[in-house]
Design a protein around this motif. Structure first.
Motif, mmCIF file in Angstrom:
data_model
loop_
_atom_site.group_PDB
_atom_site.id
_atom_site.type_symbol
_atom_site.label_atom_id
_atom_site.label_comp_id
_atom_site.label_asym_id
_atom_site.label_seq_id
_atom_site.Cartn_x
_atom_site.Cartn_y
_atom_site.Cartn_z
ATOM 1 N N GLY A 288 0.811 -1.201 0.000
ATOM 2 C CA GLY A 288 0.000 0.000 0.000
ATOM 3 C C GLY A 288 0.849 1.257 0.000
ATOM 4 N N SER A 289 0.183 2.369 0.053
ATOM 5 C CA SER A 289 0.864 3.663 0.137
ATOM 6 C C SER A 289 0.606 4.260 1.516
ATOM 7 C CB SER A 289 0.348 4.606 -0.951
ATOM 8 O OG SER A 289 0.555 4.062 -2.225
ATOM 9 N N HIS A 290 1.319 5.325 1.829
ATOM 10 C CA HIS A 290 1.169 5.944 3.139
ATOM 11 C C HIS A 290 -0.280 6.384 3.354
ATOM 12 C CE1 HIS A 290 2.130 8.177 6.735
ATOM 13 N NE2 HIS A 290 1.565 9.260 6.224
ATOM 14 N N GLY A 291 -0.881 5.884 4.412
ATOM 15 C CA GLY A 291 -2.243 6.265 4.746
ATOM 16 C C GLY A 291 -3.307 5.362 4.156
ATOM 17 N N PHE A 292 -2.916 4.362 3.352
ATOM 18 C CA PHE A 292 -3.894 3.490 2.709
ATOM 19 C C PHE A 292 -3.447 2.033 2.800
ATOM 20 C CE2 PHE A 292 -4.277 7.580 0.546
ATOM 21 C CZ PHE A 292 -5.635 7.828 0.707
ATOM 22 N N ARG A 293 -4.393 1.157 3.115
ATOM 23 C CA ARG A 293 -4.146 -0.289 3.155
ATOM 24 C C ARG A 293 -4.887 -0.942 1.990
ATOM 25 N NH1 ARG A 293 -6.591 -1.435 7.530
ATOM 26 N NH2 ARG A 293 -8.360 -2.700 6.807
ATOM 27 N N TRP A 294 -4.211 -1.812 1.255
ATOM 28 C CA TRP A 294 -4.813 -2.509 0.113
ATOM 29 C C TRP A 294 -4.831 -4.009 0.366
ATOM 30 C CZ3 TRP A 294 -7.234 -0.817 -4.248
ATOM 31 C CH2 TRP A 294 -7.156 0.551 -4.529
ATOM 32 N N GLU A 295 -5.947 -4.648 -0.027
ATOM 33 C CA GLU A 295 -6.092 -6.095 0.098
ATOM 34 C C GLU A 295 -6.715 -6.668 -1.166
ATOM 35 O OE1 GLU A 295 -7.250 -6.909 4.659
ATOM 36 O OE2 GLU A 295 -8.197 -5.147 3.764
ATOM 37 N N LYS A 296 -6.285 -7.863 -1.523
ATOM 38 C CA LYS A 296 -6.833 -8.592 -2.664
ATOM 39 C C LYS A 296 -7.686 -9.744 -2.154
ATOM 40 C CE LYS A 296 -4.125 -11.357 -5.024
ATOM 41 N NZ LYS A 296 -3.084 -11.847 -5.949
ATOM 42 N N VAL A 297 -8.895 -9.876 -2.690
ATOM 43 C CA VAL A 297 -9.833 -10.892 -2.233
ATOM 44 C C VAL A 297 -10.163 -11.831 -3.390
ATOM 45 C CG1 VAL A 297 -12.079 -11.334 -1.149
ATOM 46 C CG2 VAL A 297 -10.805 -9.242 -0.595
ATOM 47 N N GLN A 298 -10.203 -13.135 -3.068
ATOM 48 C CA GLN A 298 -10.562 -14.165 -4.056
ATOM 49 C C GLN A 298 -9.727 -14.024 -5.332
ATOM 50 O OE1 GLN A 298 -11.876 -15.396 -1.491
ATOM 51 N NE2 GLN A 298 -13.555 -16.482 -2.488
ATOM 52 N N ASN A 299 -8.429 -13.944 -5.130
ATOM 53 C CA ASN A 299 -7.485 -13.940 -6.248
ATOM 54 C C ASN A 299 -7.726 -12.790 -7.223
ATOM 55 O OD1 ASN A 299 -5.210 -15.075 -7.516
ATOM 56 N ND2 ASN A 299 -6.494 -16.198 -8.976
ATOM 57 N N GLY A 300 -8.188 -11.665 -6.701
ATOM 58 C CA GLY A 300 -8.319 -10.480 -7.535
ATOM 59 C C GLY A 300 -9.709 -10.219 -8.071
ATOM 60 N N ASP A 301 -10.705 -11.003 -7.634
ATOM 61 C CA ASP A 301 -12.073 -10.687 -8.034
ATOM 62 C C ASP A 301 -12.503 -9.343 -7.458
ATOM 63 O OD1 ASP A 301 -12.382 -12.955 -9.496
ATOM 64 O OD2 ASP A 301 -13.521 -14.058 -7.993
ATOM 65 N N ILE A 302 -11.878 -9.002 -6.330
ATOM 66 C CA ILE A 302 -12.205 -7.718 -5.704
ATOM 67 C C ILE A 302 -10.972 -7.192 -4.976
ATOM 68 C CG2 ILE A 302 -13.083 -8.782 -3.577
ATOM 69 C CD1 ILE A 302 -15.272 -6.604 -3.612
ATOM 70 N N TYR A 303 -10.790 -5.872 -5.036
ATOM 71 C CA TYR A 303 -9.701 -5.207 -4.332
ATOM 72 C C TYR A 303 -10.314 -4.219 -3.342
ATOM 73 C CZ TYR A 303 -6.628 -7.134 -7.911
ATOM 74 O OH TYR A 303 -5.942 -7.993 -8.732
ATOM 75 N N VAL A 304 -9.715 -4.140 -2.159
ATOM 76 C CA VAL A 304 -10.262 -3.287 -1.093
ATOM 77 C C VAL A 304 -9.187 -2.295 -0.657
ATOM 78 C CG1 VAL A 304 -11.354 -3.216 1.170
ATOM 79 C CG2 VAL A 304 -11.687 -5.217 -0.309
ATOM 80 N N MET A 305 -9.542 -1.025 -0.669
ATOM 81 C CA MET A 305 -8.671 0.025 -0.144
ATOM 82 C C MET A 305 -9.315 0.611 1.108
ATOM 83 S SD MET A 305 -7.694 3.776 -1.679
ATOM 84 C CE MET A 305 -9.209 4.451 -1.001
ATOM 85 N N THR A 306 -8.565 0.700 2.189
ATOM 86 C CA THR A 306 -9.065 1.259 3.447
ATOM 87 C C THR A 306 -8.140 2.374 3.885
ATOM 88 O OG1 THR A 306 -9.860 -0.955 4.058
ATOM 89 C CG2 THR A 306 -9.823 0.728 5.781
ATOM 90 N N SER A 307 -8.695 3.562 4.092
ATOM 91 C CA SER A 307 -7.862 4.677 4.555
ATOM 92 C C SER A 307 -7.509 4.478 6.019
ATOM 93 C CB SER A 307 -8.579 6.005 4.335
ATOM 94 O OG SER A 307 -9.796 6.047 5.046
ATOM 95 N N GLU A 308 -6.451 5.122 6.433
ATOM 96 C CA GLU A 308 -5.825 4.844 7.723
ATOM 97 C C GLU A 308 -6.771 5.005 8.905
ATOM 98 O OE1 GLU A 308 -1.379 5.696 9.341
ATOM 99 O OE2 GLU A 308 -2.514 7.436 8.663
#
Length: 566
Positions: free
Chosen positions: A149-169
C-alpha cells in the motif's frame, strides 16, 4: 472438544471449507469446490461434524459412489470420519481430508470399525441443521491477501483479484453504512468522455460531495465506495493506475473511507449481486454488525428513462437501484442525495421479476396432465435456451427411465435422430431435449415416432426470454457446467419460433394416434432451494424464491395451439 473442523482439498484447488458443529453441509460439484465433473452431484455427500467427539458423520447422497477410507459408498450409506481420514467424492477423484483444530487427544481414536452403515439401518443421532452461512449462495470462505500500500492506505486482494479493497488509515467499522457508487456519483471525467482517458481524467461530480460525506462521517456513518471496474479484468485499465487514482480521490475528499473495487467480468461480487456487501459484513467492518435500516446506497445507474429530467439521457442500466433493492436498504440517486432533487418516477425495472412468480401455481395446466407415461412415448421439449428443458429431462424423465436425446449431448441433430430411432426400436420412451424453435426441426423427430406408431407429446417451456436470461446468469453464480448463452441465441429462438407458431406440430399428425399436446404449468427447481432472492445483472432481475424456483409450461390440444401462440 475441537474449536473448528475443516474439509481440506488434498489437491489444494480451493481453501479449506468450514464444517460447523452439528450443522449439515453438502459437498459436491459447484463453485465452492471448483468441481465441474457432472458425475459428481451438487449434493454428492452430506457431512456434519461433532466437535465434542471429534467425528464427522457422512451420508452418501449422489447416485455415483464416493470412497470413504478406501471403501465404496453407495447412495444411502452412512459412515464416520475422524481427524485426517479421507473421502473421495468419486472413486480416485476429488479427495478430501477431515481436519480438526485442535487435533483430538490420542485416547479419542476409535477402534477399527466398518465405516459403512447401510441404507439408514442406524439412525443418525446428531440433529441436522442447515448452516445459513454455507447454504447461502453469496457466503464464501474469503481468501484475503495483503498488498503493498501507500502511506495512509491499506490494500487487500480478495478471491485472487475478483475484488480489491482500499481502506484509509483512520477508517473504522460502523453500524451505519453510507455506500456510494464511484463513477457518475462521486466523480465524473474531466474530459467529458464516458470513460476516463487516463489516470488524471477525473473531477468531483458536484461541489457538495465532500461536505456531504464529511457530515455523514460526523453523524457516525462509515463511508464506503463500491465500484464495478470491468476494465481491469479485460486489461483496459491497469490496477496500479487505478490504485493511484482512487487514492488521489480519497485525499481530495479528505474523509475516512473504504473502497471496494469489483474487478471481475461477472461473478458474485459484481453489482447488483450482493457478494461485496457480504464481504463487508463478514470481514471488512471490524466485527461490527451493520444496521440495514440505517444504511443506504447511492448510485447513478437507476434505470431512469430518457428525459427523466429536461435534457437528460436515459441511464445506462439500473444496477445501482437493483443493488439497493437486493440489500433492502434505501436508495438515492446523486441528484437526490447531493443536490436535494425530488425522486423521479420515470424509471424502469427489469421486465422479469421472479418474486412475482406464484410458488403455489399448479405444476401443469390442466392439472390432469401427467409428466410421464407408463406406455412408450416421445416427449418433445420446446423452449428458449435457459428455460429449464435440460433440468426437466435430467431430473424427471431420465430417472423415470426415459432416454434423453439431445443435440448438446450427441453433437448434432442427425446423431440425436439416430438415438431416438434406436431407443424407440428397443421399446424405450424418449425425451428430446432441444429448443425445437422451427416447425421443420420438430417434424423430423415426430416423423421418426410416427413411423413406429409411438405417440408424441410436446411440452412448451413458457419461460420468457427475460426469465431465460435470468436463468443463464444464475447458472454463472452457482458454477453450472452449462455454457453461458450468448444474446443472439435468445433472439434467434424468438424469431424462428414466432415464424412457425401457426403450426406448432405438423398437421399430418393425428391427435388420437399420437397424443400430441402442448403442456403448460410450473416446474419446481429443487436444486435452487435456499438460494437468496437477488437481482443478478444490471438489466436483469435475478431473484430466486427462498423456497424454490419454478418454470412455466402450458397445456392445450395441438388444434388450439395456433391461437395460443399468436
Amino acid at each position: 472438544m475441537a474449536n473448528k473442523c475443516f474439509v481440506r482439498c488434498c489437491s489444494k484447488r480451493h481453501p479449506d471449507i468450514l464444517l460447523p458443529n452439528n450443522e449439515s453441509l453438502m459437498l459436491g460439484r459447484g463453485p465452492q469446490t471448483k468441481i465441474k465433473e457432472k458425475r459428481c452431484s451438487r449434493e454428492q455427500v452430506q457431512l456434519w461434524a461433532n466437535y465434542s467427539k471429534f467425528i464427522v458423520q457422512l451420508k452418501q447422497i449422489g447416485p455415483n459412489p464416493a470412497v470413504v477410507n478406501g471403501k465404496e459408498f453407495v447412495k444411502g450409506d452412512i459412515g464416520e470420519l475422524e481427524h485426517e481420514e479421507t473421502v473421495e467424492l468419486l472413486p480416485g477423484e476429488f479427495k478430501y481430508k477431515i481436519i480438526f483444530d485442535p487435533k483430538p487427544p490420542k485416547d479419542k481414536s476409535s477402534p477399527l470399525r466398518d465405516p459403512i452403515k447401510r441404507k439408514m439401518t442406524t439412525e443418525v443421532k446428531t440433529p441436522l441443521k442447515v448452516s445459513k452461512t454455507q447454504s447461502s449462495l453469496f457466503d464464501v470462505d474469503y481468501d484475503i491477501t495483503a498488498l503493498e500500500g501507500s502511506h495512509g492506505f491499506r490494500w487487500e486482494k480478495v478471491q485472487n483479484g475478483d475484488i480489491y479493497v482500499m481502506t484509509s488509515e483512520s477508517c473504522a467499522g460502523k453500524s451505519k453504512i453510507a455506500a456510494f457508487d464511484m463513477d457518475g456519483t462521486i466523480i465524473t471525467t474531466q474530459s467529458g468522455r464516458v470513460f476516463a482517458k487516463d489516470v488524471n481524467d477525473w473531477r468531483i461530480l458536484y461541489p457538495e460531495v465532500p461536505g456531504k460525506l464529511k457530515s455523514l462521517h460526523l453523524d457516525g456513518y462509515k463511508i464506503v465506495i463500491i465500484t464495478n471496474q470491468r476494465g481491469i479484468a479485460i486489461g483496459r485499465v491497469k490496477l496500479d493506475d487505478f490504485k493511484v487514482k482512487v487514492q488521489r480521490i480519497a485525499q481530495k475528499l479528505n474523509v475516512p473511507l473504504q473502497l471496494f473495487c469489483c474487478s471481475g467480468d461477472g461473478g458474485m461480487f459484481r453489482k447488483p449481486r450482493i457478494g461485496v456487501w457480504n464481504l463487508l459484513k463478514a470481514r471488512m467492518n471490524d466485527n461490527i454488525s451493520i444496521n440495514q435500516e440505517s444504511s443506504f446506497y447511492c448510485g447513478d445507474a437507476a434505470g431512469r428513462l430518457a428525459s427523466w429530467m429536461s435534457g437528460k439521457k436515459k441511464d445506462f442500466s439500473c444496477s445501482d437501484r437493483l443493488f439497493a433493492l437486493n440489500l433492502e436498504v434505501a436508495f438515492h440517486t446523486p441528484e437526490e442525495f447531493f443536490l436535494g432533487q425530488k425522486p423521479t418516477k420515470k424509471y424502469n425495472l427489469p421486465e422479469f421479476d421472479p418474486k412475482s412468480v406464484d410458488p403455489k401455481a399448479p405444476l401443469l395446466e390442466p392439472k390432469s396432465t401427467e409428466l410421464t407415461s407408463e406406455t412408450q412415448e416421445v416427449i418433445l421439449l420446446v423452449g428458449v435456451q435457459g428455460s429449464g428443458k435440460s433440468f426437466l429431462a435430467e431430473t424427471i424423465y431420465e430417472p423415470a427411465g426415459y432416454v434423453v436425446a439431445s443435440n448438446d449431448r450427441s453433437g448434432g441433430r442427425d446423431k440425436t435422430l439416430k438415438i431416438l430411432a434406436q431407443a424407440l426400436d428397443a421399446g424405450q420412451s424418449v425425451v428430446v431435449d432441444n429448443t425445437h424453435g422451427e416447425r421443420d426441426t420438430r417434424q423430423k423427430f415426430v416423423e421418426v415416432a410416427q413411423k413406429r406408431g409411438v405417440p408424441v407429446r410436446c411440452f412448451l417451456m413458457k419461460a420468457s426470454a427475460q426469465q431465460a436470461r435470468h436463468n443463464n446468469l444464475f447458472r454463472e453464480l452457482i458454477g453450472s457446467d452449462h455454457a453461458m448463452i450468448k444474446e443472439p441465441l435468445f433472439h434467434a429462438f424468438k424469431t424462428c419460433f414466432g415464424a412457425s407458431s401457426k403450426a406448432m406440430l405438423p398437421s399430418v399428425i393425428d391427435d388420437d394416434l399420437c397424443g400430441c399436446s402442448l403442456a403448460h404449468g410450473t416446474l419446481p427447481r429443487t436444486r435452487l432451494k435456499r438460494r437468496l432472492q437477488r437481482h443478478c445483472e444490471s438489466e436483469l432481475c435475478a431473484q430466486v424464491s427462498k423456497s424454490r424456483r419454478r418454470e412455466t409450461l402450458s397445456h392445450v390440444s395441438s388444434r388450439e395451439m395456433s391461437i395460443i401462440m399468436k
